[in-house]
Enzyme design. Structure first.
Site, PDB file in Angstrom:
ATOM      1  N   ASP A 178      22.983 -96.860  36.196  1.00  0.00           N
ATOM      2  CA  ASP A 178      22.496 -96.567  34.847  1.00  0.00           C
ATOM      3  C   ASP A 178      23.182 -97.368  33.755  1.00  0.00           C
ATOM      4  O   ASP A 178      22.959 -97.117  32.574  1.00  0.00           O
ATOM      5  CB  ASP A 178      22.639 -95.071  34.552  1.00  0.00           C
ATOM      6  CG  ASP A 178      24.058 -94.566  34.800  1.00  0.00           C
ATOM      7  OD1 ASP A 178      24.897 -95.348  35.273  1.00  0.00           O
ATOM      8  OD2 ASP A 178      24.313 -93.377  34.539  1.00  0.00           O
ATOM      9  N   TRP A 194      30.209 -98.921  37.472  1.00  0.00           N
ATOM     10  CA  TRP A 194      30.323 -99.058  36.014  1.00  0.00           C
ATOM     11  C   TRP A 194      31.221-100.253  35.648  1.00  0.00           C
ATOM     12  O   TRP A 194      32.200-100.137  34.905  1.00  0.00           O
ATOM     13  CB  TRP A 194      30.826 -97.752  35.373  1.00  0.00           C
ATOM     14  CG  TRP A 194      29.690 -96.870  35.000  1.00  0.00           C
ATOM     15  CD1 TRP A 194      28.645 -96.528  35.794  1.00  0.00           C
ATOM     16  CD2 TRP A 194      29.442 -96.242  33.734  1.00  0.00           C
ATOM     17  NE1 TRP A 194      27.769 -95.717  35.095  1.00  0.00           N
ATOM     18  CE2 TRP A 194      28.236 -95.532  33.841  1.00  0.00           C
ATOM     19  CE3 TRP A 194      30.140 -96.219  32.539  1.00  0.00           C
ATOM     20  CZ2 TRP A 194      27.702 -94.806  32.797  1.00  0.00           C
ATOM     21  CZ3 TRP A 194      29.616 -95.492  31.489  1.00  0.00           C
ATOM     22  CH2 TRP A 194      28.399 -94.795  31.632  1.00  0.00           C
ATOM     23  N   ARG A 236       9.403-106.196  36.777  1.00  0.00           N
ATOM     24  CA  ARG A 236       8.775-105.781  35.512  1.00  0.00           C
ATOM     25  C   ARG A 236       9.635-106.255  34.345  1.00  0.00           C
ATOM     26  O   ARG A 236      10.846-106.444  34.501  1.00  0.00           O
ATOM     27  CB  ARG A 236       8.691-104.262  35.457  1.00  0.00           C
ATOM     28  CG  ARG A 236      10.082-103.644  35.507  1.00  0.00           C
ATOM     29  CD  ARG A 236      10.068-102.135  35.414  1.00  0.00           C
ATOM     30  NE  ARG A 236      11.408-101.593  35.543  1.00  0.00           N
ATOM     31  CZ  ARG A 236      11.799-100.700  36.436  1.00  0.00           C
ATOM     32  NH1 ARG A 236      10.970-100.243  37.323  1.00  0.00           N
ATOM     33  NH2 ARG A 236      13.035-100.271  36.463  1.00  0.00           N
TER      34      ARG A 236
END
Lengths: 749, 74
Positions: A37, A199, A487
């Protein structure tokens, strides 16, 4: 801004990434890695129409922001079992019997069945669980469609990971800040352990800060990688973050280390807070946290005097019985020490001035107040629901220009446990249709037995995924989703930052994989409201969002690595804070008006249960995987083939288990099977349980155990009864629940 | 505003300006900012060898893998 430089870095040996010589058959695209994320800016190398390599960005701002999960992504997306076509269930739910259908057939039937559910039970009978970091192009369109239909019941993993932190932060100072790593002098990590495989941009930012002399304080029961590097490591008792913060405030107040002027001019409730803090003398905090008084005091002094300091977001504080109080206490530490919206402290970024944010796309204003009031969980645990955030609407409009400012998508959510109870037939009304987008719901929240019961009680389940996850195995329709290399994408950390970064499409999606943007466009059309998602394509949608800049997405992506508005500090001097009082609310009027204690507090553990003598912390991400994904990638499984729990040598001896042995971990809720790893870094009595395990190579279907999810997934262990829920948010206590280890009589599963 | 805070603000503002310009492929100032950033941000991060030395996949290898599965797990 992430990546903005501190201007006096230590100059060290510069190792350039090895690159292939220029190859005329290879082209490159700037992409944002979606393997976790954090969305690292990286480069995709494309050969013969395929992404064959993911490497570090060429731009110095993002150099070396890459990890193994990104490197192996092309293999993961090429997996032979990837879902490439829409599938419709033909046998019993969970039987594993499917037939291939077209998108038109699938969406036509989904629309009809969803309309039947809505006609029969009301629009609130439709719930959606989304993981935006996986779907990428959801961009609030799901909320937009749901708001037009009339359902408030949207849930996400951000309920217990950053989204809830955002909602609680806003109760103190009206925005969720981003830490200024580049200019800070002291970094405090509450259990968070960014490292070179997890991260990475934050790990790199911390390393750069340390190299120029910034201090690092780590609070972690385990001697983690970051704890090894810390100037000060406090091995606090798991789940005691709030108590530790009280101890720091006690020292800071007693020794006068706070910013008196800021407190006098810009806070309310100081006297009441101070009286509450006085209930936590250091000897009590030492007893609650297991740390020495002198270490607690030393850390508090370092934080308050070596600043500006930062306490970056941590998923650890998010997932505790006292989560709301602990998050609030962290906001209070930032505020009273004068670290809010200053260089080196915590920046309140607000919205980008020219790019349409997801908060606007979601259109929360079209959902009626009557439907908002039906949001599941808002009665007992309202903190991040519409009801909990309602008092911030006017202040948000006054300071940030929007009544509905949805940061990290976590500020207007239904409560997951309440939603699953309603889905299972135990709620205030039935929920009979459920969509899971890029979200392995069954493994992503506490209490898997409840979620399983809930899913088996649905009339319609729709899943968009890459792989046949345990959740997808229970669906009526499984639709193939595209991947981040396939995409275009526009990213602002889901409304956390005012900085936007673009990602270029690097290859065509395989089979009939489609974006989540397309999914929502088709859903709107299937519900006879095509005007709700009027853009013809994702590119056209992005062009619309960027229109104020005067350029389209393609030009934007070709020109910019990132786009940011003007940076201003201490904006509150002119606008005040976006709270009802206009000041930092040390004593929260929002919580008081919701019927909760307006001051932070500490709720101690229930009495020990002799049947469960050990303590576990769950929800732990491993470097090879992100959440429940990635187990299908051969390179990753070679590195981390099995679910390993960590215990100390002392705990292993006391429970008569050895390294490599397979055991059961049991709680009052359930049982999982894991392999023991004895680790010197673990304290005695603590069991570290990894998150989200299933084995894609094992048999699918409910009877067969949902690809081993029923055997290995930590959500089987996580309770969500009142003793193990935070009161204000209703999120589960994953850090410090009682458990036991039971030896297996048979060999490994 | 004390001297320390003023300095921090000035440095943060300059760093922010450099980051904005250095992340844009526009005019000569953007390219110059990028060069300055390259100098300022030099750092030896502890990347894994597997990451540092990765050469990517062969497209034929990925094609074969996708079609048949070659990892022995199927």
């Amino acid at each position: 801004m992430p990546g903005s430089p501190f201007l006096a870095p230590a100059i060290r040996l510069f190792k350039r990434l090895e690159r292939k010589p220029a190859d005329p058959d290879t082209s490159t695209r700037k992409v944002l890695c979606g393997s976790c994320d954090i969305a690292c800016s990286v480069v995709a190398e494309v050969r013969r129409g395929r992404v064959t390599r993911i490497r570090s960005s060429d731009n110095p701002l993002f150099k070396d922001n890459i990890c193994i999960k990104g490197v192996v992504a092309p293999k993961g997306f090429a997996h032979p079992d990837r879902i490439l076509y829409p599938m419709k269930r033909v046998g019993e739910r969970g039987s594993g019997q499917w037939t291939r259908v077209s998108w038109d057939e699938a969406m036509g039937e989904i629309g009809e069945r969803l309309k039947r559910v809505i006609a029969g039970h009301g629009p609130e009978a439709w719930a959606v669980s989304t993981s935006q970091w996986n779907t990428g192009t959801d961009h609030g369109l799901g909320r937009r469609v749901m708001n037009h239909v009339g359902s408030p019941n949207w849930i996400s993993g951000v309920a217990l990971c950053a989204g809830n932190t955002a909602a609680i932060n806003r109760m103190s100072y009206g925005w969720y800040p981003w830490p200024d790593y580049d200019n800070t002098r002291c970094i405090v990590l509450f259990g968070h352990n960014p490292k070179r495989d997890s991260w990475v941009p934050i790990h790199n930012a911390i390393e750069r800060a340390r190299a120029r002399g910034a201090r690092l304080i780590v609070l972690d029961p385990r001697r983690s990688e970051k704890a090894e590097l810390a100037d000060l490591w406090l091995p606090l008792k798991v789940g005691s973050d709030a108590a530790m913060c009280f101890g720091w405030l006690k020292v800071i107040f007693d020794e006068g280390l706070y910013d008196r002027r800021f407190v006098a001019d810009w806070t309310v409730g100081f006297d009441a807070l101070r009286a509450r803090v006085d209930e936590f003398p250091l000897d009590r905090v030492a007893q609650l946290t297991g740390c020495r008084e002198e270490d607690i005091a030393r850390a508090a002094r370092m934080y308050a005097t070596q600043g500006p300091s930062i306490i970056p977001w941590t998923p650890i504080t998010d997932q505790q019985r006292n989560s709301t109080s602990a998050i609030r206490l962290q906001t209070i530490l930032r505020a009273v020490c004068g670290y809010v919206d200053v260089p080196g402290g915590e920046a309140l970024q607000g919205f980008h001035p020219s790019i349409v944010p997801e908060s606007d796309i979601e259109m929360h204003e079209v959902l009626s107040e009557a439907q908002k009031a039906k949001q599941l969980g808002s009665d007992r645990h309202p903190a991040f629901t519409y009801r909990g955030q309602a008092a911030l609407g006017e202040p948000m409009k006054r300071v940030w220009g929007r009544t509905y400012a949805n940061q990290v998508t976590g500020c207007y959510m239904a409560n997951p446990t309440a939603t699953f109870r309603a889905m299972a037939g135990d709620g205030p009304y039935p929920v009979k249709a459920f969509f899971a987008l890029g979200n392995n719901t069954l493994l992503s929240y506490a209490n898997m037995p409840l979620i399983l019961k809930a899913m088996l009680n649905q009339d319609l389940i729709v899943v968009q995924e890459h792989m046949m996850t345990p959740t997808a195995q229970l669906a009526d329709f499984v639709l193939p989703g595209d991947a981040w290399t396939e995409r275009p994408w526009l990213w602002d950390a889901y409304g956390w930052l005012s900085v936007y970064r673009p990602s270029q499409q690097a290859m065509e999606p395989p089979g009939e994989c489609r974006s989540t943007f397309e999914f929502w466009k088709l859903t709107a059309a299937a519900l006879d409201m095509p005007e709700v998602v009027p853009w013809a394509s994702l590119n056209e949608f992005y062009d619309w969002r960027l229109a104020k800049l005067g350029i389209g997405f393609d030009e934007f992506a070709a020109t910019y690595e990132l786009h940011a508005g003007k940076r201003e500090w201490k904006k509150y001097l002119t606008t005040g804070f976006a709270t009802p009082s206009g000041k930092v609310e040390l004593e929260s009027s929002v919580l008081r008006d919701l019927g909760f204690d307006p001051l932070p507090y500490f709720r101690e553990d229930p009495a020990p249960d002799p049947d469960y003598p050990l303590t576990m912390f769950t929800g732990v991400r491993e470097g090879e995987y992100f959440q429940t994904g990635g187990r299908h990638i051969p390179e990753m499984r070679e590195r981390k083939p099995e679910p390993n729990l960590f215990v100390s040598a002392g705990t292993a001896a006391a429970t008569q288990i050895v390294d490599g042995e397979w055991v059961h971990v049991e709680t009052m809720l359930g049982r999982v099977t894991m392999q023991v790893k004895v680790q010197d870094s673990m304290p005695d009595g603590l069991v570290r349980v990894p998150h989200g395990w299933w084995k894609p190579e094992t048999a699918q279907g409910l009877v067969e155990g949902l690809s081993s999810a029923l055997v290995h997934a930590d959500s089987m262990l996580c309770r969500d009864d009142d003793d193990y829920l935070d009161r204000e948010q209703g999120i589960p206590h994953l850090k410090g629940a009682p458990c036991r280890i039971v030896k297996l009589t048979a060999d490994a599963p | 505003m004390n001297r320390g805070e003023w300095q921090r603000r000035a440095m943060a503002a300059l760093g922010y300006w450099l980051a904005r310009r250095g992340s844009r492929q526009g005019n000569v100032i953007d390219r110059l900012a990028c060069r300055v950033l390259e100098r300022l941000l030099r750092f030896d991060f502890d990347l894994e060898d597997r990451v540092r030395h990765d050469r990517g996949y062969d497209p034929d290898e990925l094609e074969r893998y996708q079609r048949a599965g070659s990892d022995g797990r199927k």
